[in-house]
Enzyme design. Sequence first.
Site, PDB file in Angstrom:
ATOM      1  N   LYS A 128      -9.442  13.588   4.176  1.00 38.04           N
ATOM      2  CA  LYS A 128      -8.548  12.424   4.169  1.00 38.04           C
ATOM      3  C   LYS A 128      -7.586  12.597   5.329  1.00 38.04           C
ATOM      4  O   LYS A 128      -7.542  13.660   5.942  1.00 38.04           O
ATOM      5  CB  LYS A 128      -7.797  12.321   2.842  1.00 38.04           C
ATOM      6  N   ARG A 129      -6.790  11.577   5.623  1.00 39.36           N
ATOM      7  CA  ARG A 129      -5.774  11.741   6.656  1.00 39.36           C
ATOM      8  C   ARG A 129      -4.911  12.964   6.343  1.00 39.36           C
ATOM      9  O   ARG A 129      -4.650  13.262   5.180  1.00 39.36           O
ATOM     10  CB  ARG A 129      -4.887  10.489   6.712  1.00 39.36           C
ATOM     11  N   HIS A 167       0.797  -1.235   0.000  1.00 37.96           N
ATOM     12  CA  HIS A 167       0.000   0.000   0.000  1.00 37.96           C
ATOM     13  C   HIS A 167       0.818   1.268   0.000  1.00 37.96           C
ATOM     14  O   HIS A 167       0.253   2.357   0.035  1.00 37.96           O
ATOM     15  CB  HIS A 167      -0.916   0.042   1.230  1.00 37.96           C
ATOM     16  N   LYS A 179     -15.013   7.719  -4.663  1.00 38.08           N
ATOM     17  CA  LYS A 179     -16.314   8.006  -4.042  1.00 38.08           C
ATOM     18  C   LYS A 179     -16.867   9.344  -4.524  1.00 38.08           C
ATOM     19  O   LYS A 179     -18.064   9.470  -4.804  1.00 38.08           O
ATOM     20  CB  LYS A 179     -16.177   8.041  -2.517  1.00 38.08           C
ATOM     21  N   LYS A 194      -0.083  14.348   1.065  1.00 36.67           N
ATOM     22  CA  LYS A 194      -1.432  14.609   0.541  1.00 36.67           C
ATOM     23  C   LYS A 194      -1.659  16.104   0.283  1.00 36.67           C
ATOM     24  O   LYS A 194      -2.622  16.500  -0.361  1.00 36.67           O
ATOM     25  CB  LYS A 194      -2.490  14.053   1.498  1.00 36.67           C
ATOM     26  N   THR A 227      -8.940   6.146  -2.540  1.00 34.04           N
ATOM     27  CA  THR A 227     -10.280   5.638  -2.823  1.00 34.04           C
ATOM     28  C   THR A 227     -11.306   6.754  -2.630  1.00 34.04           C
ATOM     29  O   THR A 227     -12.396   6.701  -3.189  1.00 34.04           O
ATOM     30  CB  THR A 227     -10.648   4.450  -1.910  1.00 34.04           C
TER      31      THR A 227
HETATM   32  C1  PLP Z   1     -12.448   6.632   1.725  1.00 40.75           C
HETATM   33  C2  PLP Z   1     -11.990   7.028   3.058  1.00 40.75           C
HETATM   34  C3  PLP Z   1     -10.640   7.306   3.278  1.00 40.75           C
HETATM   35  C4  PLP Z   1      -9.599   7.264   2.179  1.00 40.75           C
HETATM   36  O1  PLP Z   1      -9.539   8.541   1.586  1.00 40.75           O
HETATM   37  P1  PLP Z   1      -8.357   8.944   0.585  1.00 40.75           P
HETATM   38  O2  PLP Z   1      -8.823  10.264   0.046  1.00 40.75           O
HETATM   39  O3  PLP Z   1      -8.297   7.903  -0.467  1.00 40.75           O
HETATM   40  O4  PLP Z   1      -7.129   9.076   1.386  1.00 40.75           O
HETATM   41  C5  PLP Z   1     -10.238   7.681   4.540  1.00 40.75           C
HETATM   42  N1  PLP Z   1     -11.120   7.787   5.545  1.00 40.75           N
HETATM   43  C6  PLP Z   1     -12.430   7.541   5.370  1.00 40.75           C
HETATM   44  C7  PLP Z   1     -13.364   7.692   6.515  1.00 40.75           C
HETATM   45  C8  PLP Z   1     -12.911   7.147   4.125  1.00 40.75           C
HETATM   46  O5  PLP Z   1     -14.213   6.895   3.965  1.00 40.75           O
END
Ligand code: PLP
Length: 793
Positions: free
Chosen positions: A533-534, A343, A645, A539, A641
């Site tokens: 996101k984190r 990952h 979404k 990022k 991911t």
């Molecule tokens: C989808 C998701 C992530 C991953 O987000 P990225 O933008 O791909 O880093 C992290 N936390 C939650 C709660 C998510 O639903």
Amino acid sequence: MDEHIVDVLRHRVGKDERAAKTHDWYTATILALRDAIIDRWMESTRRTYDEGGKRVYYLSMEFLIGRLLRDALSNMGMTRDMENALRAQGLDLAALEEMEPDAALGNGGLGRLAACFMESLATLDIPAYGYGIRYVNGMFRQRIDDGWQVELPENWLAHGNPWEFERLESSYRIGFGGEVIAEGDGVVWEPAEEVEAIAVDTPVVGWRGKRVNTLRLWTAAALDPIKLDAFNAGDHIGALADQVRADSLVRVLYPADSNAAGQELRLRQEYFFSAASIQDIVRRHVQYDGDVRTLPDKAAIQLNDTHPSVAVAELMRLLVDVHGLEFNEAWAVTQRTISYTNHTLLPEALESWPLPLFERMLPRHMQIIYAINSRVLREARKAGLDDAAIAKISLIEESGERRVRMANLAFAGAHSVNGVAALHTDLMKVTVFAELHKLYPARINNKTNGVTPRRWLQQCNPGLTAIIKDAIGDGFLDDAEKLSALNALAGDAALGERVAEVKRANKVALADHIKKTMGIRLDPDALFDVQIKRIHEYKRQLLNLIETVALYDQIRSHPERDWVPRVKIFGGKAAPSYHNAKLVIKLANDIARRVNSDPSVGGLLKVVFVPNYNVSYAERIIPAADLSEQISTAGMEASGTGNMKFALNGALTIGTLDGANIEIKDRVGDDNIFIFGLTAEEVAARRADGYDPREIIESSRELGQALSAIATGVFSPDDPDRYTGLMGGIYDHDWFMVAADFDSYAAAQRAVDTRWEDGAGWRESAIRNIANVGWFSSDRTIAEYARDIWKVM
Ligand SMILES: *Cc1c(COP(=O)(O)O)cnc(C)c1O
């Protein structure tokens, strides 16, 4: 259902309808639904046994599953029935759904991926178990105090968990430490310490209730929970020490590893859940098949990242020490059973353990790892690799402090090693695994991530789902790629209006929530620009924040221009020991306070940092987003991911050519996405030939002004030097190429404005995003794993 739920309330919750509190109804609702699920669950299990089919075992340190009630009701096709049954009691299902705590068993994308995969495995009718840890507190809850992140314990089990079943009969002894003693032809490991791992099962329902699989999480107990003699002698706390020590194994996800005790606890957690899972898998196989050598025909074990890598050594230990296989035969069984998903390419994120710690905690596993290493290195030598390559292939890092490399162990022990997006997989072959790839060229393959369209479209965005059904029928509910039928209607003005109306309604709902919880008023007609996101430097929330400051300056300097009103939404947790990430959170909050209270921006710009971003918050925000920020330094985001979404919910992406953004661009088309910045190759080239951020900053007025405003305390008058160091990092080395990408990013943002002002054009792009990202369904991803790696389809 009406009668059943009242019956459950009385006999299982122990309350009369008149005395029942909302929480009692909530529990009764889940238990009543669970009854229906259990029937399918048993039927699924029976079917697997009868067919003697192969099972998939997904080992993951995290399962970020979020709430389960809405998902399970919807997949069981029981939403309407339950709504009616509750209405008859004067209750509202949606309100009960809001009472469910988010299962705090994950941290970010990797954990959410595991959750999407579990749902897709059940949907595709593949027999599968997820294996992980039942953390009592899990991931911390984030509070924002005066703009700073504060970490609080997440108490998601405080009111019990009606979903789970404790399986006291499925328990295993897990040893730590001690010695390995020669005995006859072999050896025996005599651990110094043992704890009991006990299975706790949660059902996972697939779409249309086809199959119910099991998420099996381990909890820990001391073999001897109270030392009665010590207790009676007056040592009341010492008498319970073993139980506390066992309990600490399953307390939190990712305990801080900045001290030796924390490091040791993490390795103990990894071994605890890997060993319990491997023992469970081998026991099940031997019980029904009798012969451990046929394990690869009946079991496919997927390691989600390297946290469960020690499973390779544990499986070898069981095969050799317990079942008496020869080393070579055991190795063949192990490799044919195990596969591994990588990952990350970030060298600092590649797990390794100090060798003395590993050897002390797992002496037998250390011997096995040496034996595996000797075999691998002999193969490397035979293949003609040189010393430098062999040093990189070794499972033991020899330079400096000696360490055990978990990624190399997983790579060696697996028949398949996959990346999670095309670019990531390509980079794996030339960076972290370049030498291992030379030695085992057939092993690396790509499986681009996906997300479940049940949670991330149907359930979180029922309004949009209804419109799509009207437009193209409901085939897309069973095959997300059928969303492509929307392409023929992308230019249809009436459909564009309807999609925009739903988006606006979702924005109003989010704005109401933010008003209620944070007191900030948002204009639902503004462009909702979202980065959730984190928080991590790669990022690049900082790039977004610096551009926000530049925009703020521009709006104030040129109030006469036609600015597109924007709402900038940020959310995400920072690792507790990650200083710069926490400072970025404070900066977002400092900018928000300043901008939101400045009358001269006239409501054209608002900034919000939402606290405690989690799955439920994501389900609220993503359907309300217009613009999706996916702006990592190219080459650093394995897949992402979140990007999938957002696109599925009709947001347009502004992003770099990184991770799965590239594949999203290929599918939605260049006109329907805003791509900017350096490519991964260009980033690598710049870093190699002495990148000088200062030169760039001097030549970009907007960037220079924004950086110096932040650095000199314009947003932190209470502590003018707060961001001097953070901004200094950009001037001095700028590892994440914020300066290099700034102008290109700002220009892309102005292109976003232009597209937004062409309302019909924006709406068409939104539809083209929805239409073309069905391929990013985790059903497609899982079908690929099933066909190429697990051989179960
Ligand atoms: C989808 C998701 C992530 C991953 O987000 P990225 O933008 O791909 O880093 C992290 N936390 C939650 C709660 C998510 O639903």
